[in-house]
Design an enzyme around this catalytic site. Structure first.
Site, PDB file in Angstrom:
ATOM      1  N   ASP A  27       0.840  -1.195   0.000  1.00 29.83           N
ATOM      2  CA  ASP A  27       0.000   0.000   0.000  1.00 29.83           C
ATOM      3  C   ASP A  27       0.878   1.249   0.000  1.00 29.83           C
ATOM      4  OD1 ASP A  27      -2.661   1.201   2.237  1.00 29.83           O
ATOM      5  OD2 ASP A  27      -2.048   1.792   0.210  1.00 29.83           O
ATOM      6  N   GLY A  43      -6.155  -2.135  -8.584  1.00 29.88           N
ATOM      7  CA  GLY A  43      -7.245  -1.346  -9.131  1.00 29.88           C
ATOM      8  C   GLY A  43      -7.587  -0.147  -8.273  1.00 29.88           C
ATOM      9  N   GLY A  66      -2.386   0.196  -4.757  1.00 26.73           N
ATOM     10  CA  GLY A  66      -1.120  -0.518  -4.729  1.00 26.73           C
ATOM     11  C   GLY A  66      -1.116  -1.827  -5.485  1.00 26.73           C
ATOM     12  N   HIS A  73      -0.979  -6.214  -4.908  1.00 29.45           N
ATOM     13  CA  HIS A  73      -1.107  -7.393  -4.055  1.00 29.45           C
ATOM     14  C   HIS A  73      -0.182  -8.483  -4.582  1.00 29.45           C
ATOM     15  CE1 HIS A  73      -5.501  -6.051  -3.052  1.00 29.45           C
ATOM     16  NE2 HIS A  73      -4.589  -5.353  -2.401  1.00 29.45           N
ATOM     17  N   HIS A  84     -10.370 -44.446 -26.210  1.00 27.92           N
ATOM     18  CA  HIS A  84      -9.303 -43.505 -25.867  1.00 27.92           C
ATOM     19  C   HIS A  84      -7.955 -44.122 -26.227  1.00 27.92           C
ATOM     20  CE1 HIS A  84      -7.752 -40.484 -22.591  1.00 27.92           C
ATOM     21  NE2 HIS A  84      -7.175 -40.331 -23.764  1.00 27.92           N
ATOM     22  N   LYS A  92      14.251 -32.073 -11.817  1.00 29.09           N
ATOM     23  CA  LYS A  92      14.592 -32.874 -10.639  1.00 29.09           C
ATOM     24  C   LYS A  92      13.283 -33.231  -9.950  1.00 29.09           C
ATOM     25  CE  LYS A  92      18.036 -33.028  -6.972  1.00 29.09           C
ATOM     26  NZ  LYS A  92      17.254 -33.874  -6.082  1.00 29.09           N
TER      27      LYS A  92
END
Length: 861
Positions: free
Chosen positions: A145, A179, A182, A184, A344, A570
């Site tokens: 903020d 919006g 700041g 988020h 399938h 990995k």
């Protein structure tokens, strides 16, 4: 009906909407109709971030007004008495009594909230658990903020600092321009800690960033400290607090949106907040930048609806399959329920039987299809519920996606249900006129497990529903779909295709390929004259040396020359050497111990590797609901010894073997050959292999592999010299591992008794790392234990009790109440860093490593 009112039907729901021309944003002339249109169009990307979470709304019944005459607004928690009955809701206790909060899981609910001018949607960082109680948070949020005198550019700088810390902890954050003022930052959580614990963590994180940048950052709540600085609001992780939902509108002068952004955008000096029209264009062009935190925040599928698992396994836009935004399913179709049987051609051919039930398609994978005779029962394995739209799906699922391969409709129609119990379903299918099925009465009988991955028998009943004898049907015959099918995708699991009712029966076409190409003559050898298990010395795996990303990049450039780099992911599992005898696989752990009996899904079936013996190197991996490796899941398998326990847990937590090398083939030793040649041999060998075997891809760029590993939550990468031979049992710098999550193998040398809630059991473990002069103390670990883990550790450590301190340098305070144990067991922890004195900071238990011995434990650099 009053003027300006109309009743609409959305996804089967009837809803009255009014005053579509009412202006809610006077400065831009944006109307309620446009607000409703926005929420309707943005629903596919918004719903994943709010589903299962109680929604607090900020309503502007008469619009947001202007700077001179702002509109009246208020927060609404309790759902209005006049809300449609179909809007899902859950109660939360308050001092004045329970309040019913709405749950947003479908488009009709979003449209209703917009109809009553709920412009802003605020949600907590937790979801409701299946029992209706609050779950643990599955995401962390930091609200950056800006105070007076600073703006988005300064917030972006703080966001980058936070990202560096969180990424090193394996918590890749996602930025959202709020919006309003700041930014988020959201990061995934495993859902194992309470809101209070995460709030405390967020507070310490904010303080750490403030300590590094005191001129830019403030973490205290006092507004007097904020001018010229960015306030990191860590308190929104509190279970009672909420944050504006991603993609929600804001009640500002202009219709801005809490918009997920990319990190590249945060580098733009002209960074600004986005209007709803801009957000719609972005999403239509490139989707949701923080989609990974939607339904599967914290790498867990949402339990808010039967389609949660289905949605979690698929990426909308990457597959032609239908991927609904709503995990709750659809309304029931009229008349008799529908069924479809799809053929399938995935990694292995099978048929998918799907029955309409409660707004979804209950699904089973049937390797042999519908039995043609009452004398035969075919195996069926239950898979995740599918959306109703899947009843008409046919197409090719691309390589790399779940269930890759071609899908055709074998038959479809309606069915008559006689019985539906948890363990038995009896029904009569009637397929298309002239179709292959005809009319047939069948039964599904559960034999083991429950829910997804449970095993059933599909039985052709001897009589029809009226009691008349039922004739045999035509055998199930595959179509020619294989002609158009893509190459098998060995890293996209096909549901249950490996579960063949007769695993010993292998067609000639299923046999593994021979290495008969002239270019591969150097790798081929004589057919075996009786397979054998090689001695332990031949089954020691080659090991990688720990490196930083910079060292790995330099090595890759040096090794690749004019070619691309060789980089592998990995996998977070346990190393295993597999010995294929031509029919079955035998498994040896890194320690040389025989673990064949522990993993029957790998060792009791024909894996399709062909008649020649082979020695393979790989990793045994357990996948979570999102298809990502999960070491905690693997823990439920790797420590089991009793056959009954193994048989019970196998269908619940199946494993796969990720292959990355072949040491011997057809009696010929391939270890001296270069890696690139061994890989070519492995690819040929694994071409016809079945589902439990996975051949992961090789990356050609270190940074791309690191980015992919981070996005998929993997352990890290391994960079290899493509010219390297296989050096059995050696740790070599021709293989370099780069870890994204810092882990350390440790030897358990003692136990400190628990207190408070842990009274009577283990409070923490005392850990060590062997050195030249004995076992050096590396600190304690007291977190990451479940009750089952504590019971397991108690059972394993009690017989090892001793009066002798195994450490050479344990501090007196830690030794004051310690119960010493023989240093025989190896475990693994996650940690932040080593102190200068060699003590693990912020250690968290990951599990025992029965595949390792104490003398193999070394300190990771």
């Amino acid at each position: 009906m009053a003027a300006g009112e109309q009743t609409v039907r959305i996804e089967g729901r009837r809803l009255r909407i009014t005053n579509l021309d009412k202006v809610l944003y006077p400065d831009t002339g944006t109307t309620k109709g446009e607000v409703i249109a926005y929420y309707t169009r943005i629903a596919p990307v918004l719903i994943p971030h709010v589903t299962g979470r109680p929604v607090t709304r900020k309503r502007w019944p008469d619009g947001v007004g202007t700077a001179d005459d702002p509109g009246m607004s208020f927060f609404a928690k309790d759902l209005e008495a006049g809300a449609p009955s179909w809007v899902q809701r859950r109660p939360i206790p308050h001092s004045s009594g329970p309040k019913d909060y709405p749950l947003v899981g479908d488009v009709p609910t979003l449209v209703y909230l917009a109809q009553v001018a709920s412009l802003e949607l605020h949600v907590p960082q937790w979801r409701f658990a299946p029992d209706g109680e609050r779950g643990n948070p599955d995401r962390l949020v930091l609200d950056l903020d800006p105070g007076p005198g600073v703006g988005l550019a300064e917030c972006a700088e703080v966001a980058r600092q936070a990202r560096a810390i969180l990424s090193d902890m394996g918590m890749e954050p996602y930025p959202v321009t709020s919006g309003s003022k700041g930014i988020h930052l959201y990061a995934p959580l495993p859902g194992e800690q309470s809101s209070d614990a995460i709030t405390a963590f967020a507070k310490e994180l904010a303080r750490a960033i403030e300590a590094d940048s005191p001129d830019l950052v403030v973490s205290q709540m006092a507004k007097s400290a904020r001018p010229g600085k960015v306030f990191i609001d860590w308190s929104q992780n509190n279970g009672a607090k909420t944050t504006i939902a991603p993609f929600s509108l804001r009640g500002r002068a202009h219709p801005t949106v809490a918009a997920p952004r990319t990190w590249e955008e945060l580098d733009d000096p002209e960074l600004r907040h986005l209007l709803f029209s801009e957000v719609l264009e972005r999403v239509e062009a490139s989707g949701d930048p923080m989609a990974a935190l939607g339904f599967t925040a914290g790498a867990r599928a949402t339990e808010d609806g039967p389609l949660g698992q289905y949605i979690a396994k698929r990426t909308a836009g990457a597959t032609p399959e239908p991927v609904p935004a709503n995990p709750a399913g659809a309304a029931a179709s009229e008349g008799l329920p529908r069924f479809v049987i799809q053929e399938h051609h995935a990694t292995r051919l099978h048929w998918d039987l799907r029955l309409e039930r409660d707004g979804v398609l209950a699904s089973w994978a049937v390797p042999k299809g519908v039995p043609s005779t009452t004398a035969r029962n075919n195996l069926a394995v239950q898979t995740e519920d599918h959306p109703m739209e899947y009843a008409t799906f046919a197409g090719t699922i691309p390589a790399g996606q779940y269930g890759a391969g071609s899908m055709t409709i074998w038959d479809e129609g309606r069915y008559e249900l006689e019985k539906w119990r948890d363990d038995e379903v009896i029904f009569t299918l009637e397929g298309r006129p002239g179709g292959p099925l005809g009319r047939v009465r069948l039964a599904l009988i559960r034999t083991d497990g429950s829910g997804e991955k449970s095993t059933w028998l599909l039985h052709r009943m001897k009589t029809d529903a009226a009691g008349h004898p039922q004739a045999d049907g035509a055998p199930v015959v595959p179509t020619d779909a294989d002609d158009a099918a893509p190459a098998p995708d060995h890293h996209a699991p096909a549901p249950a295709a490996e579960e063949d009712a007769d695993p010993s029966a292998v067609d000639a076409d299923d046999a593994g390929p021979s290495l008969s190409d002239p270019a591969d003559a150097a790798l081929s050898g004589p057919a075996h004259a009786g397979a054998r298990i090689p001695p332990r010395a031949e089954l020691r795996p080659m090991l990688a040396t720990t490196a930083t990303p910079g060292i790995a990049r330099q090595a890759a450039r040096r090794w690749s020359g004019e070619d691309d780099a060789w980089v592998e992911a990995k996998w977070d599992g346990i190393r295993a050497i597999g010995v294929w005898d031509g029919q079955r696989l035998h498994l040896r752990a890194r320690s040389g111990n025989d673990v064949t009996a522990k993993y029957p899904e790998l060792t009791t079936v024909d894996l399709g590797l062909g008649p020649e013996p082979a020695v393979l190197d790989g990793e045994i991996v357990a996948l979570d609901g999102q298809g990502r490796p999960s070491f905690p899941l693997l823990q439920t398998r790797m420590n089991l010894e009793k056959p009954r326990e193994i048989a019970r847990e196998t269908p619940r937590t199946p494993v796969k073997l990720f292959l990355f090398d072949v040491l011997a083939l057809g009696g010929r030793d391939l270890a001296p050959r270069p890696l690139r040649e061994r890989r070519r041999a492995l690819e040929k060998l694994a071409t016809a292999a079945s589902g439990p075997l996975v051949l992961p891809p090789v990356f050609d760029d270190v940074d791309a592999a690191l980015a992919a590993s981070r996005s998929l939550g993997l352990e890290g990468i391994v960079v290899k010299d493509p010219a390297s031979p296989y050096r059995r049992g050696e740790r070599t710098e021709q293989w370099l591992k780069v870890k994204l999550t810092r882990t350390q193998e440790v030897v358990i040398g003692g136990v400190r008794p628990g207190k408070g809630g842990r009274s009577g059991t283990i409070g923490s473990l005392l850990l060590g790392v062997p050195g030249d002069d004995g076992l050096h103390y590396a600190g304690r670990v007291g977190s990451g234990f479940s009750e089952a883990t504590l019971a397991q550790l108690e059972a394993r450590l009690t017989p090892l009790r001793t009066d002798e301190n195994p450490f050479v340098d344990v501090p007196r305070p830690d030794a004051s109440d310690a119960l010493w144990v023989r240093p025989d067991l190896v475990g693994e922890v996650e940690f932040a860093e080593f102190t200068p004195g060699g003590i693990l900071r912020h250690a968290r238990w990951r599990g025992l490593r029965p595949d390792k011995t104490p003398d193999e434990v070394v300190r990771e650099s």
